[in-house]
Scaffold this active site. Structure first.
Site, PDB file in Angstrom:
ATOM      1  N   ASP A  10       0.836  -1.208   0.000  1.00 27.32           N
ATOM      2  CA  ASP A  10       0.000   0.000   0.000  1.00 27.32           C
ATOM      3  C   ASP A  10       0.868   1.255   0.000  1.00 27.32           C
ATOM      4  O   ASP A  10       0.608   2.204   0.740  1.00 27.32           O
ATOM      5  CB  ASP A  10      -0.947  -0.022   1.201  1.00 27.32           C
ATOM      6  N   ARG A  29      -0.138   9.084   0.789  1.00 27.30           N
ATOM      7  CA  ARG A  29      -0.933   9.180   2.036  1.00 27.30           C
ATOM      8  C   ARG A  29      -0.330   8.339   3.148  1.00 27.30           C
ATOM      9  O   ARG A  29      -0.632   8.532   4.323  1.00 27.30           O
ATOM     10  CB  ARG A  29      -2.391   8.750   1.780  1.00 27.30           C
ATOM     11  N   ASN A  30       0.524   7.367   2.784  1.00 27.76           N
ATOM     12  CA  ASN A  30       1.148   6.488   3.776  1.00 27.76           C
ATOM     13  C   ASN A  30       2.578   6.880   4.117  1.00 27.76           C
ATOM     14  O   ASN A  30       3.306   6.114   4.739  1.00 27.76           O
ATOM     15  CB  ASN A  30       1.097   5.034   3.299  1.00 27.76           C
ATOM     16  N   ASP A  70       3.541   4.118   9.323  1.00 28.15           N
ATOM     17  CA  ASP A  70       3.115   2.791   9.754  1.00 28.15           C
ATOM     18  C   ASP A  70       1.938   2.369   8.884  1.00 28.15           C
ATOM     19  O   ASP A  70       1.595   3.037   7.930  1.00 28.15           O
ATOM     20  CB  ASP A  70       2.778   2.783  11.250  1.00 28.15           C
TER      21      ASP A  70
HETATM   22  C1  31Y Z   1       2.743  10.881  12.991  1.00 31.39           C
HETATM   23  C2  31Y Z   1       2.397  13.165  12.724  1.00 31.39           C
HETATM   24  N1  31Y Z   1       1.143   6.945   8.140  1.00 31.39           N
HETATM   25  C3  31Y Z   1       2.991   8.509  13.167  1.00 31.39           C
HETATM   26  N2  31Y Z   1      -4.304  14.304   8.700  1.00 31.39           N
HETATM   27  C4  31Y Z   1      -0.106   7.014  11.669  1.00 31.39           C
HETATM   28  C5  31Y Z   1       1.008   6.740   9.437  1.00 31.39           C
HETATM   29  C6  31Y Z   1       0.290   7.716   7.469  1.00 31.39           C
HETATM   30  C7  31Y Z   1      -0.728   8.328   8.138  1.00 31.39           C
HETATM   31  C8  31Y Z   1      -0.857   8.136   9.514  1.00 31.39           C
HETATM   32  C9  31Y Z   1      -1.349  12.223  10.739  1.00 31.39           C
HETATM   33  C10 31Y Z   1      -2.752  12.491   8.837  1.00 31.39           C
HETATM   34  C11 31Y Z   1      -1.910  13.353  11.290  1.00 31.39           C
HETATM   35  C12 31Y Z   1      -5.912  14.427   6.831  1.00 31.39           C
HETATM   36  C13 31Y Z   1      -6.216  15.813   8.689  1.00 31.39           C
HETATM   37  C14 31Y Z   1      -4.862  15.497   9.244  1.00 31.39           C
HETATM   38  O1  31Y Z   1      -6.220  15.704   7.312  1.00 31.39           O
HETATM   39  C15 31Y Z   1      -4.562  14.008   7.295  1.00 31.39           C
HETATM   40  C16 31Y Z   1      -3.316  13.629   9.381  1.00 31.39           C
HETATM   41  C17 31Y Z   1      -1.799  11.809   9.500  1.00 31.39           C
HETATM   42  C18 31Y Z   1      -2.874  14.045  10.607  1.00 31.39           C
HETATM   43  N3  31Y Z   1      -0.415  11.444  11.393  1.00 31.39           N
HETATM   44  C19 31Y Z   1       0.748  11.757  11.972  1.00 31.39           C
HETATM   45  N4  31Y Z   1       1.207  13.000  12.132  1.00 31.39           N
HETATM   46  N5  31Y Z   1       3.184  12.176  13.156  1.00 31.39           N
HETATM   47  C20 31Y Z   1       1.496  10.651  12.402  1.00 31.39           C
HETATM   48  N6  31Y Z   1       1.022   9.417  12.213  1.00 31.39           N
HETATM   49  C21 31Y Z   1       1.737   8.365  12.577  1.00 31.39           C
HETATM   50  C22 31Y Z   1       3.491   9.774  13.388  1.00 31.39           C
HETATM   51  N7  31Y Z   1       1.191   7.146  12.347  1.00 31.39           N
HETATM   52  C23 31Y Z   1       0.016   7.305  10.184  1.00 31.39           C
END
Ligand code: 31Y
Length: 305
Positions: free
Chosen positions: A159, A163-164, A177
């Site tokens: 995947d 977005r990942n 992750d």
């Molecule tokens: C993180 C900061 N890979 C680890 N929004 C979960 C891993 C991809 C995505 C998430 C995060 C997306 C925060 C849509 C609203 C905000 O609009 C997208 C969003 C992802 C906000 N995630 C993280 N942000 N440090 C985050 N996620 C992690 C460390 N793992 C994840």
């Protein structure tokens, strides 16, 4: 693998960063995590629903994330399993996911613009306006580096998409992750049967037709990630419905060269999109080629479009 455990009282939640059906990601302060820091900012993923199968997935993912350690894979610090919710602790990636980052630095950015701290450097650091060719190459090279690592472990991602991936300070990009985006970016997935959601727009013909996922199918997806980077985060085949996209991909139609994409980079994308999996250029070579382009960027005349 020895999964590290963090005590509940060492985690202080600050605010929510994102939400999905599985649970939420919070910004938090974590105490006593690293010897040289009393407290530090982290991102914690809290599992909402704790069915027995979700608990099993949680522990499986934690073990996997403990093993995967690389400068371009998001750093995993451990779990907290005292009561509920179940929590995973990650390094905090200040700019969130790469797709949102690309969109907020592209032509349609105004709506998405999130306040960037004052006095932050530009240059090598996070750009204020639109991304340049140099930034895009730097981003692509880092994702490729993470993929070289995963391929070296014979780990198939399945995947890979912007977005990942996550973006930290100074344009550091890492592969995130797993299994969060299926909720936040549900339009990127095609639901087949009951629970299975497939990222068809990132999948090669053999994955769509036979559900075959390999290091080579990850290379195809990497080509699509390159396309996302050079379109400031557009959805591949955005003009088509899911069934139309499936039709297109299986018939061998290719994504077009993005307007801001030099032919040298488009050639890399095309080398990822060979129909025959063995014909696709190895990710190691793709990484080296991108690294060379970062050092000697191609001259690109925007006016030629
Ligand atoms: C993180 C900061 N890979 C680890 N929004 C979960 C891993 C991809 C995505 C998430 C995060 C997306 C925060 C849509 C609203 C905000 O609009 C997208 C969003 C992802 C906000 N995630 C993280 N942000 N440090 C985050 N996620 C992690 C460390 N793992 C994840």
């Amino acid at each position: 693998a020895g999964v590290h455990h963090v005590q509940r009282r060492d985690i202080v939640l600050k605010w929510e960063l994102g939400e999905g059906a599985f649970g939420k990601v919070f910004l938090a302060e974590c105490y006593n995590l690293l010897p040289e820091q009393e407290k530090m900012l982290v991102a914690v993923k809290a599992l909402k629903e704790v069915t027995e199968s979700a608990r099993l997935d949680f522990h499986r993912e934690a073990e996997l994330l403990t093993v995967l350690q690389h400068e371009h894979i998001v750093k995993f610090y451990g779990v907290c399993t005292e009561g509920e919710p179940l929590i995973m602790v990650f390094e905090y990636m200040k700019h969130g996911d790469l797709n949102r980052f690309l969109r907020s630095h592209g032509p349609d950015a105004k709506i998405l613009e999130q306040g960037q701290g004052q006095g932050e450097g530009q240059g090598q650091g996070q750009p204020r306006g639109q991304l340049t060719l140099s930034h895009m190459l730097q981003i692509a090279t880092q994702v490729a580096s993470g993929m070289v690592y995963l391929a070296s472990l014979h780990f198939v991602h399945r995947d890979l998409a912007t977005r990942n991936c996550l973006v930290g300070q100074d344009l550091v990009v890492k592969i995130g992750d797993f299994g969060m985006s299926r909720d936040i970016y549900s339009t990127d997935y095609y639901r087949v049967g009951g629970r299975t959601m497939l990222p068809i727009r990132w999948m090669p013909p053999e994955s769509i037709l036979y559900r075959k996922f390999t290091t080579e199918s990850d290379i195809w997806s990497f080509g699509v990630v390159l396309w996302e980077i050079f379109t400031y985060g557009k959805q591949p085949w955005y003009q088509l419905s899911n069934t139309e996209a499936i039709e297109c991909i299986t018939q061998g139609r290719e994504l077009e060269r993005p307007r801001t994409c030099p032919s040298e980079v488009y050639a890399i994308m095309q080398s990822c999109w060979q129909r025959e999996p063995q014909q696709r250029r190895p990710i190691k070579e793709i990484h080296s080629r991108l690294q060379a382009l970062v050092k000697t960027p191609p001259v690109y005349l925007d006016i030629l479009g």
